[in-house]
Design an enzyme around this catalytic site. Structure first.
Site, PDB file in Angstrom:
ATOM      1  N   GLU A 168      35.224   5.098  30.240  1.00 25.99           N
ATOM      2  CA  GLU A 168      33.827   5.473  30.466  1.00 25.99           C
ATOM      3  C   GLU A 168      32.950   4.750  29.447  1.00 25.99           C
ATOM      4  OE1 GLU A 168      33.236   9.478  31.499  1.00 25.99           O
ATOM      5  OE2 GLU A 168      31.102   9.476  31.048  1.00 25.99           O
ATOM      6  N   ASN A 187      35.198  13.678  28.501  1.00 26.16           N
ATOM      7  CA  ASN A 187      35.252  14.307  29.824  1.00 26.16           C
ATOM      8  C   ASN A 187      36.738  14.357  30.172  1.00 26.16           C
ATOM      9  OD1 ASN A 187      32.391  14.449  30.171  1.00 26.16           O
ATOM     10  ND2 ASN A 187      32.405  12.246  30.545  1.00 26.16           N
ATOM     11  N   LYS A 189      34.239  18.824  24.523  1.00 26.06           N
ATOM     12  CA  LYS A 189      32.919  18.759  25.157  1.00 26.06           C
ATOM     13  C   LYS A 189      32.867  19.961  26.087  1.00 26.06           C
ATOM     14  CE  LYS A 189      30.180  15.885  28.359  1.00 26.06           C
ATOM     15  NZ  LYS A 189      29.966  14.532  28.907  1.00 26.06           N
ATOM     16  N   GLU A 215      27.001  18.720  30.633  1.00 22.99           N
ATOM     17  CA  GLU A 215      27.099  17.827  31.792  1.00 22.99           C
ATOM     18  C   GLU A 215      28.201  18.266  32.758  1.00 22.99           C
ATOM     19  OE1 GLU A 215      27.391  13.872  30.003  1.00 22.99           O
ATOM     20  OE2 GLU A 215      25.198  13.736  30.031  1.00 22.99           O
ATOM     21  N   ARG A 224      14.510  18.419  26.700  1.00 21.88           N
ATOM     22  CA  ARG A 224      15.947  18.221  26.501  1.00 21.88           C
ATOM     23  C   ARG A 224      16.309  17.980  25.036  1.00 21.88           C
ATOM     24  NH1 ARG A 224      19.533  13.497  29.484  1.00 21.88           N
ATOM     25  NH2 ARG A 224      20.934  13.151  27.735  1.00 21.88           N
ATOM     26  N   LYS A 249      25.542  13.979  17.872  1.00 25.15           N
ATOM     27  CA  LYS A 249      25.098  12.586  18.053  1.00 25.15           C
ATOM     28  C   LYS A 249      23.949  12.299  17.091  1.00 25.15           C
ATOM     29  CE  LYS A 249      26.443  11.981  22.881  1.00 25.15           C
ATOM     30  NZ  LYS A 249      26.075  11.541  24.240  1.00 25.15           N
ATOM     31  N   ASP A 284      20.291  10.772  23.380  1.00 25.39           N
ATOM     32  CA  ASP A 284      21.560  10.214  23.835  1.00 25.39           C
ATOM     33  C   ASP A 284      21.690   8.740  23.464  1.00 25.39           C
ATOM     34  OD1 ASP A 284      23.977   9.884  25.008  1.00 25.39           O
ATOM     35  OD2 ASP A 284      23.285  10.068  27.080  1.00 25.39           O
ATOM     36  N   GLU A 312      26.498   1.314  25.143  1.00 21.68           N
ATOM     37  CA  GLU A 312      26.090   1.857  26.437  1.00 21.68           C
ATOM     38  C   GLU A 312      24.622   1.584  26.726  1.00 21.68           C
ATOM     39  OE1 GLU A 312      26.670   6.098  26.815  1.00 21.68           O
ATOM     40  OE2 GLU A 312      25.573   6.177  28.715  1.00 21.68           O
ATOM     41  N   HIS A 368      14.855   6.047  27.108  1.00 23.86           N
ATOM     42  CA  HIS A 368      15.503   6.421  28.368  1.00 23.86           C
ATOM     43  C   HIS A 368      14.767   5.940  29.613  1.00 23.86           C
ATOM     44  CE1 HIS A 368      18.612   8.401  30.551  1.00 23.86           C
ATOM     45  NE2 HIS A 368      19.035   9.086  29.503  1.00 23.86           N
ATOM     46  N   TRP A 402      16.789  13.363  33.867  1.00 24.98           N
ATOM     47  CA  TRP A 402      17.614  12.181  34.115  1.00 24.98           C
ATOM     48  C   TRP A 402      16.768  11.027  34.649  1.00 24.98           C
ATOM     49  CZ3 TRP A 402      22.641  14.624  36.700  1.00 24.98           C
ATOM     50  CH2 TRP A 402      23.418  15.187  35.669  1.00 24.98           C
TER      51      TRP A 402
END
Ligand code: BDP
Length: 679
Positions: free
Chosen positions: A141, A189, A266, A270, A314, A338, A343, A371, A500, A523
């Site tokens: 991922e 995940n 986690k 999500e 958020r 984090k 993010d 990412e 974002h 999102w």
């Protein structure tokens, strides 16, 4: 005589040519070999770890020829954990791993031309851990450097070959050389299958290879494993059967891997299961697992990356969920946070949780894999971003309460201290996709060992070792390029606190237009930039979402007013009119235009810098990096054009005349799938 000297000249010329034309696929990382000089190592004890240290010194010594050099395991009060002391006579440490880390430091100093001399070095964090987001089918991922080095999607997925072992061995050595001493080998995940006996057997094999290098293995676990693989009816953390199941499972793991590190979780994030599914808290969940790990000295790294589809901003949610639980976690639970509250964006202010929790152990989570920072395509050296973060002052106990100090346990005591980095490693021959992405793996290790180290020093060290090159004509311009690269990326992607606005889920190219009424608003891009004809930016002041209130004074007041808010965070905290006056006298719209243009121009400069140092770099890596810089340049242009053309619809102002006109068409960028644009 003439003949001899001419031959020597020809030979020298040939050898230079050989070095330059040598194929270098980057697999050796920063551990590139030079011909060793003889050394006489004295070590009273023998062990697998010490044997590695002796071999490294013998194979890599670049100091005085024939030198007597002692490896001395003698208790010394000033040495902490796996720290060490170097002096002219040798290395002293309390542990064998201390000797090993001292060994790598000696070799690093020799290769980088640092003066020999005395040095006492203690690690900032006890646990310096890579997080691999590797799935059991071999995919990774947010991985951009090929498939997993641990897992594969084949019939005999859990068999271990000699080739696997060789690679894990090289991986362990690279990590040890920069002080990394832990690895989570599967995705956060997490598949519940990881805790089944078949997979645990493979984890045991991995641990066996990593052990002599001091790299402990950890696992990500799925909170509903008791139901999914244990056959129980519930995974409620307060249920006695559930507790028993975890205790049994943990016993099984330690019978296979006696030095197993612990779990990463986690939960309720999500869509992942967690204690809240049973009306319990994060503390209930984490403590239940921590209690079962305690007899074996294992730890739980419980992630704070939580946010739910609510109306609440958020970036405020993790703080709201975790602060009320302060003091409720066991000592072997560390909350993994984090760096930023959103993010892993190109730039975020630090997560306010770092300045809030007082009675809870906390650790930073950094993202090494790029990412949101150009994947394996863009040259973005991340250490300046991490340095900015670690140096941030939370003012928790007055000024000087930096995140580096807090997380190293220097402000409030923590039984365990740790730092995590999401790995950028895969099966690509150079491990990381981009040759310069190796610098991010390297820098993470170096900063995890010493969280006050400067990103510039790290860049220099890395360059000298990786390219076997000490020439200032190479080091200086390339180091300057690395040091400028993160700010350049911020400028051509999301300057002045924007965040974002990526293509949905793809997280590489721009899509400031991305909106979808049927999706969670947090999102989408329009939720974050809030651009309209009145202005742009997310209002997080006391008149907006009030996210500023989660920071301590004087930060809260500073962030609350546009005049005192650092301009790098301006649109993170404020919605401002297009003609808002910046400190340099420009209006906001114009400043945005110049920032995008600066970012792009900077990448153009990188291309020139790289071309100029061609004589110092082997061909294979030279062309590989050159090619990637071309892509980066094209994509930075897309970012600039897409964002300026899109936002211009609201600003309704011209792009300043001295800025290059867009070369792309907004409708084309909006309507073409990313796979067609970026491949
Ligand atoms: C986001 C990634 C997602 C991860 C998640 C996490 O897009 O793939 O699963 O973070 O950290 O950045 O859990």
């Amino acid at each position: 005589m003439k003949f001899i000297s001419r031959s020597i000249i020809i030979l020298c010329a040939l050898s230079v040519l050989c070095i330059k034309t040598n194929a270098e696929d980057g697999h050796q990382l920063w551990l590139n070999k030079r011909p060793p000089i003889s050394v006489n190592i004295i070590c009273a004890k023998k062990s697998a770890v010490l044997n590695i240290a002796i071999k490294e010194l013998t194979d890599g010594w670049q100091g005085p020829s024939g030198k007597r050099f002692t490896l001395n395991l003698s208790p010394e009060k000033s040495i902490k954990g796996d720290g060490f002391i170097l002096d002219d006579a040798g290395i002293r440490a309390n542990t064998e791993f201390g000797i090993l880390y001292g060994t790598y430091e000696v070799l690093r100093r020799q290769k980088t031309g640092k003066m020999a001399g005395n040095l006492a070095s203690n690690p900032s964090y006890m646990h310096r851990i890579l997080n691999h987001w590797d799935n059991l089918d071999g995919s990774v991922e947010r991985g951009y450097a090929g498939s997993s080095i641990f897992w594969r999607n084949e019939k005999n997925a859990i068999t271990v070959t000699e080739k696997d072992k060789m690679l894990w061995h090289e991986y362990a050595r690279a990590n040890a050389s920069i002080g990394i001493n832990g690895t989570v080998v599967n995705n956060v995940n997490a598949s519940p299958l990881i805790l089944t006996s078949v997979y645990l057997k493979k984890v045991k094999d991995i641990a066996g290879v990593l052990r002599p290098y001091g790299v402990k293995v950890y696992l990500s676990v799925n909170f509903s494993s008791p139901v999914k693989t244990g056959g129980l009816k519930t995974s409620d953390p307060l249920d006695p059967e559930v507790k028993k199941w975890w205790a049994m499972k943990i016993k099984e793991i330690y019978s296979l891997i006696p030095d197993f590190g612990g779990f990463l979780v986690k939960a309720n994030s999500e869509g992942q299961p967690g204690p809240q599914d049973f009306g319990r808290t994060h503390a209930d969940g984490a403590n239940m697992i921590a209690d079962a790990l305690k007899p074996y000295k294992g730890i739980v790294m419980w992630r704070a990356f939580v946010y739910s589809p609510s109306d609440k901003d958020r970036v405020m949610q993790a703080y709201s969920e975790f602060l009320p639980l302060d003091g409720q976690f066991r000592e072997n639970v560390i909350i993994q946070i984090k760096n930023g509250p959103l993010d892993f964006q190109p730039r975020e202010p630090f997560s306010p949780l770092f300045g809030a929790l007082k009675k809870t152990a906390i650790m930073p989570e950094l993202q090494i894999t790029q990412e949101y920072l150009g994947r394996d395509i863009q040259l973005v050296y991340l250490a300046p971003m991490w340095e900015e973060f670690l140096k941030s002052d939370t003012y928790q106990e007055g000024s000087g309460s930096t995140i580096a100090q807090r997380t190293a346990g220097n402000i409030y005591p923590q039984q365990y201290t740790a730092i995590a980095g999401v790995a950028n490693i895969g099966l690509d021959s150079n491990w990381c996709g981009h040759d310069f992405a190796q610098a991010n793996w390297y820098a993470f290790g170096r900063m995890a060992w010493n969280n006050k180290m400067s990103s510039g020093d790290i860049a220099e060290e890395w360059l000298k070792q990786t390219f076997i090159q000490n020439e200032p004509e190479f080091i200086e311009p390339v180091k300057a390029m690395m040091m400028a690269s993160r700010e350049a990326a911020v400028n051509y992607m999301m300057p002045l606190g924007l965040h974002h606005i990526f293509v949905e889920n793809h997280h590489y190219g721009p899509a400031p237009w991305f909106a979808n009424k049927d999706l969670r608003q947090d999102w989408t891009s329009v939720y974050y930039h809030q651009a309209d004809t009145n202005g742009i930016g997310f209002n997080r002041t006391s008149k907006g979402s009030n996210a500023i209130s989660q920071y301590r004074e004087p930060l809260a007041s500073r962030f609350n007013h546009p005049d005192t808010c650092p301009e790098i965070y301006l649109l993170w905290f404020h919605h401002l009119p297009w003609d808002y006056k910046m400190k340099n006298g420009r209006i906001l719209w114009n400043e945005m235009c110049y920032r995008y243009a600066d970012g792009l121009n900077e990448v153009r400069k990188f291309q020139k810098t790289w071309d100029q140092v061609q004589p110092y770099v082997d061909q294979q890596r030279f062309y590989a990096v050159q090619h990637k810089l071309q892509r980066q340049c094209r994509d930075a242009q897309i970012w600039k054009d897409a964002c300026l053309l899109y936002f211009q619809q609201f600003s309704k102002r011209p792009v300043p005349f001295d800025i290059e006109r867009p070369v792309h068409d907004l409708e084309y960028l909006k309507n073409t799938p990313p796979s067609a644009i970026y491949n």
